[in-house]
Design a protein around this motif. Sequence first.
Motif, PDB file in Angstrom:
ATOM      1  N   GLN A 190       0.969   4.149  -2.894  1.00  0.00           N
ATOM      2  CA  GLN A 190       0.696   5.558  -2.613  1.00  0.00           C
ATOM      3  C   GLN A 190       1.839   6.441  -3.076  1.00  0.00           C
ATOM      4  OE1 GLN A 190      -2.294   6.755  -1.448  1.00  0.00           O
ATOM      5  NE2 GLN A 190      -2.794   4.631  -1.865  1.00  0.00           N
ATOM      6  N   ARG A 191       3.085   5.985  -2.867  1.00  0.00           N
ATOM      7  CA  ARG A 191       4.246   6.765  -3.301  1.00  0.00           C
ATOM      8  C   ARG A 191       4.277   6.896  -4.821  1.00  0.00           C
ATOM      9  NH1 ARG A 191       9.597   5.379  -0.095  1.00  0.00           N
ATOM     10  NH2 ARG A 191      10.103   7.410  -0.930  1.00  0.00           N
ATOM     11  N   TRP A 249       0.833  -1.201   0.000  1.00  0.00           N
ATOM     12  CA  TRP A 249       0.000   0.000   0.000  1.00  0.00           C
ATOM     13  C   TRP A 249       0.872   1.257   0.000  1.00  0.00           C
ATOM     14  CZ3 TRP A 249      -0.446   4.031   3.521  1.00  0.00           C
ATOM     15  CH2 TRP A 249      -1.488   4.913   3.285  1.00  0.00           C
ATOM     16  N   ARG A 256       1.623   6.757  -6.806  1.00  0.00           N
ATOM     17  CA  ARG A 256       0.513   7.637  -7.169  1.00  0.00           C
ATOM     18  C   ARG A 256       0.910   9.100  -6.976  1.00  0.00           C
ATOM     19  NH1 ARG A 256      -3.472  10.286  -4.531  1.00  0.00           N
ATOM     20  NH2 ARG A 256      -2.760   9.503  -2.529  1.00  0.00           N
TER      21      ARG A 256
END
Length: 108
Positions: free
Chosen positions: A62-63, A58, A65
Amino acid sequence: MTVTRDMEVADLSVAIERKAIRHCYIRVTSPGGAVRVSAGPAYSDTAIRALVESRLPWIRAQRERLQRREEAMPAEPVLSDGARVAFRGAVHSLRIVPGRGNGGVRCV
């Protein structure tokens, strides 16, 4: 009282912030995708490390994105007709509306 220190987990540097809270929270912040964990006094370093390791997929997603969003948008947007700006998590094209007095900007 808040105490902050760093911990290395896998290939990540994680900022651990100890607070008077009951739970543990993981955040990936922009710019740069820094990983921050807020944890209460009941969480040991071992428990925090295990939590971060379990959430590595996750965190990496996120990084990625955030990196794509930062690459797509300039640091300081140019406010001109047709310019693309990020607003509330979405990218919008601007339409400059000339007029007397109260001209404006519309997101299209």
